[in-house]
Design an enzyme around this catalytic site. Structure first.
Site, PDB file in Angstrom:
ATOM      1  N   LEU A 132      -5.796  19.398 -30.870  1.00  0.00           N
ATOM      2  CA  LEU A 132      -4.425  19.084 -31.331  1.00  0.00           C
ATOM      3  C   LEU A 132      -4.262  19.430 -32.812  1.00  0.00           C
ATOM      4  O   LEU A 132      -3.266  20.044 -33.217  1.00  0.00           O
ATOM      5  CB  LEU A 132      -4.148  17.589 -31.051  1.00  0.00           C
ATOM      6  N   LYS A 167      -9.195  25.255 -41.738  1.00  0.00           N
ATOM      7  CA  LYS A 167      -8.861  26.210 -40.681  1.00  0.00           C
ATOM      8  C   LYS A 167      -7.915  25.651 -39.629  1.00  0.00           C
ATOM      9  O   LYS A 167      -7.973  24.477 -39.273  1.00  0.00           O
ATOM     10  CB  LYS A 167     -10.144  26.664 -39.987  1.00  0.00           C
TER      11      LYS A 167
HETATM   12  N1  LIG Z   1     -10.449  23.477 -37.824  1.00  0.00           N
HETATM   13  C1  LIG Z   1     -11.725  23.244 -37.900  1.00  0.00           C
HETATM   14  O1  LIG Z   1     -12.328  23.336 -38.975  1.00  0.00           O
HETATM   15  C2  LIG Z   1     -12.483  22.824 -36.673  1.00  0.00           C
HETATM   16  C3  LIG Z   1     -13.775  22.296 -36.804  1.00  0.00           C
HETATM   17  C4  LIG Z   1     -14.437  21.876 -35.659  1.00  0.00           C
HETATM   18  C5  LIG Z   1     -13.846  22.007 -34.414  1.00  0.00           C
HETATM   19  N2  LIG Z   1     -12.595  22.540 -34.337  1.00  0.00           N
HETATM   20  C6  LIG Z   1     -11.955  22.695 -33.029  1.00  0.00           C
HETATM   21  O2  LIG Z   1     -11.890  21.434 -32.396  1.00  0.00           O
HETATM   22  C7  LIG Z   1     -11.858  21.625 -31.005  1.00  0.00           C
HETATM   23  C8  LIG Z   1     -12.708  20.576 -30.330  1.00  0.00           C
HETATM   24  O3  LIG Z   1     -12.209  19.314 -30.690  1.00  0.00           O
HETATM   25  P1  LIG Z   1     -12.392  18.038 -29.766  1.00  0.00           P
HETATM   26  O4  LIG Z   1     -13.766  18.021 -29.256  1.00  0.00           O
HETATM   27  O5  LIG Z   1     -11.887  16.907 -30.537  1.00  0.00           O
HETATM   28  O6  LIG Z   1     -11.485  18.369 -28.508  1.00  0.00           O
HETATM   29  P2  LIG Z   1     -10.120  17.697 -28.016  1.00  0.00           P
HETATM   30  O7  LIG Z   1      -9.101  17.752 -29.068  1.00  0.00           O
HETATM   31  O8  LIG Z   1      -9.822  18.354 -26.695  1.00  0.00           O
HETATM   32  O9  LIG Z   1     -10.511  16.178 -27.774  1.00  0.00           O
HETATM   33  C9  LIG Z   1     -11.457  15.818 -26.811  1.00  0.00           C
HETATM   34  C10 LIG Z   1     -10.954  14.668 -25.958  1.00  0.00           C
HETATM   35  O10 LIG Z   1     -10.892  13.494 -26.755  1.00  0.00           O
HETATM   36  C11 LIG Z   1      -9.729  12.772 -26.373  1.00  0.00           C
HETATM   37  N3  LIG Z   1      -9.391  11.819 -27.432  1.00  0.00           N
HETATM   38  C12 LIG Z   1      -9.065  12.083 -28.712  1.00  0.00           C
HETATM   39  N4  LIG Z   1      -8.895  10.942 -29.382  1.00  0.00           N
HETATM   40  C13 LIG Z   1      -9.106   9.922 -28.517  1.00  0.00           C
HETATM   41  C14 LIG Z   1      -9.077   8.505 -28.630  1.00  0.00           C
HETATM   42  N5  LIG Z   1      -8.850   7.880 -29.792  1.00  0.00           N
HETATM   43  N6  LIG Z   1      -9.345   7.765 -27.515  1.00  0.00           N
HETATM   44  C15 LIG Z   1      -9.631   8.386 -26.352  1.00  0.00           C
HETATM   45  N7  LIG Z   1      -9.680   9.712 -26.195  1.00  0.00           N
HETATM   46  C16 LIG Z   1      -9.426  10.475 -27.265  1.00  0.00           C
HETATM   47  C17 LIG Z   1      -8.720  13.872 -26.145  1.00  0.00           C
HETATM   48  O11 LIG Z   1      -7.626  13.446 -25.371  1.00  0.00           O
HETATM   49  C18 LIG Z   1      -9.559  14.888 -25.393  1.00  0.00           C
HETATM   50  O12 LIG Z   1      -9.575  14.588 -24.022  1.00  0.00           O
HETATM   51  C19 LIG Z   1     -12.312  23.044 -30.740  1.00  0.00           C
HETATM   52  O13 LIG Z   1     -11.224  23.776 -30.257  1.00  0.00           O
HETATM   53  C20 LIG Z   1     -12.753  23.547 -32.103  1.00  0.00           C
HETATM   54  O14 LIG Z   1     -12.461  24.923 -32.267  1.00  0.00           O
HETATM   55  C21 LIG Z   1     -11.920  22.933 -35.419  1.00  0.00           C
END
Ligand SMILES: NC(=O)c1ccc[n+]([C@@H]2O[C@H](COP(=O)([O-])OP(=O)(O)OC[C@H]3O[C@@H](n4cnc5c(N)ncnc54)[C@H](O)[C@@H]3O)[C@@H](O)[C@H]2O)c1
Length: 389
Positions: A132, A167
């Site tokens: 998100l 990023k």
């Molecule tokens: N911009 C950057 O520097 C950077 C760094 C690292 C990762 N990323 C990106 O992040 C993404 C992975 O992030 P992720 O693992 O958070 O994935 P995600 O955003 O899909 O979240 C994973 C799950 O956690 C759940 N969730 C979030 N908060 C919650 C809460 N408080 N309670 C219950 N469930 C909750 C979400 O609904 C989802 O099902 C990748 O796309 C990666 O490229 C970006």
């Protein structure tokens, strides 16, 4: 204009002489990462501020939020903004890695237009995990060439990683984050109380990125994970002491690496540890592997490569694998046992790193160096070791 380009233009007369202009400017970057517990407690006014100053009245905010997080926190969110008389528009979005695409960015852009957001004084608020935050950051950057936005990470991976850097991005043509920008938020507010509702697998997912920092640059952090990993998982980082210390050390490590190299002019980056083979594998394994799990598998594989090169001794290699088990992270996967695919993944990374492997490998726990000469045979051998383990 680079000095080696010579431009010859005909000069007709003194009055009509052709001229060149060179524009030089620099962009100051300043954003904050602020721990702020209970962000939706009525007395916590952090979300109402703009650049540290109270917002002008009436306060209007557009909130983009992960649909699942909205279902969990709907009540406190509405109570909070109602109590502060904020004109609120909420856009809940379905979130998963396959949904991290251009369509989601467009959806936010449409909403920004419909809300008629002010260009400077009404920061977009993004609430959710890494997916998100990356999508919302990209939309904020593109709308009117950039409006301010605030990051509110709600799971562990977003708290220690996706909130820290500059990023933004979405996946494109089957490749991870193939389109994106550098666009830091005004501020990221870190509220670890959100972790109470995060499921165990997602906590471990975030621990993958924390382990990365411990392994390549912070031995003490690694040892905290080794000693307290189990409690961190089961207690979901709640309570004072070690949980706060682990989050703070992980963020400190990230900031130290990112700040001097925010635009990635230098392509040898310690934070790329765990991100050399995993980007391609993670996309192939969707939706089975989470980001932090793919990173963990890459850490395991890279540690084996380091062991084969005599950079890591067998005791330390065992500690890495044991700690991964404590953190309930996967240490092997069928795709990490396919040398041809792993080599292809590395070749893709070489393009991303402008022609060289620049592969960070641990040289002990808490330190690493970069290498450009890892061969197919080494990958083949490491893949078979990982399979046996
Ligand atoms: N911009 C950057 O520097 C950077 C760094 C690292 C990762 N990323 C990106 O992040 C993404 C992975 O992030 P992720 O693992 O958070 O994935 P995600 O955003 O899909 O979240 C994973 C799950 O956690 C759940 N969730 C979030 N908060 C919650 C809460 N408080 N309670 C219950 N469930 C909750 C979400 O609904 C989802 O099902 C990748 O796309 C990666 O490229 C970006």
């Amino acid at each position: 204009m680079p000095s080696y380009i010579k431009i010859n233009q005909p000069q007709t007369s003194q009055e009509n002489k052709a001229r060149n202009w060179s524009v030089n400017t620099s962009l100051g970057v300043n954003y904050k990462i602020v721990e702020s517990k209970d962000l939706f407690a009525i007395e916590n006014r952090n979300l109402l501020f703009l650049d540290g100053k109270p917002s002008k009245l009436p306060i209007r905010r557009l909130v983009v939020i992960d649909e699942k997080v909205y279902s969990l926190y709907r009540e406190p969110i509405h109570e909070y903004f109602d109590a502060h008389a904020v004109e609120l528009r909420i856009l809940p979005l379905p979130i998963s890695e396959p949904e991290k695409n251009w369509g989601a960015v467009e959806r936010i852009l449409e909403e920004l237009d419909a809300f008629k957001i002010l260009r400077r004084d009404e920061p977009l608020i993004a609430i959710g995990g890494g997916v998100l935050l990356d999508i919302a950051g990209l939309a904020a950057n593109l709308y009117r060439r950039g409006i301010p936005y605030i990051r509110v990470p709600t799971n562990l991976l977003a708290l220690v990683d996706a909130s820290v850097g500059a990023k933004t991005g979405v996946n494109f043509q089957g490749y991870r984050n193939r389109i994106g920008t550098y666009y830091p938020p005004l501020v990221a507010f870190l509220d670890k109380t959100f972790l109470r509702t995060v499921d165990t697998r997602q906590i471990c997912n975030g621990l993958g990125e924390i382990l990365k920092i411990g392994l390549v640059k912070d031995r003490e952090l690694f040892e905290l994970l080794e000693k307290h990993g189990d409690l961190l998982v089961t207690k979901r980082f709640q309570g004072p002491g070690v949980p706060d210390l682990v989050i703070q050390r992980a963020i400190q490590g990230m900031v130290e690496e990112l700040e001097p190299n925010l635009w990635e002019k230098q392509l040898e980056r310690l934070v790329d540890f765990g991100h050399s083979f995993s980007p391609v594998i993670e996309m192939r394994a969707l939706p089975e592997l989470l980001h932090g799990e793919a990173v963990a598998l890459d850490l395991a594989f890279s540690s084996v490569l380091a062991f084969q090169r005599g950079l890591l001794n067998s005791l330390d290699l065992d500690r890495v694998f044991k700690t991964m088990k404590i953190l309930r992270l996967p240490t092997t996967h069928p795709l990490f046992c396919k040398p041809a695919l792993l080599y292809e993944a590395l070749e893709e990374t070489v393009k991303h790193r402008n022609g060289l492997q620049r592969l960070p490998l641990p040289t002990g726990i808490g330190s690493a160096r970069f290498f450009n000469d890892v061969t197919f045979e080494e990958i083949e051998m490491a893949a078979s070791t990982l399979k046996q383990r």
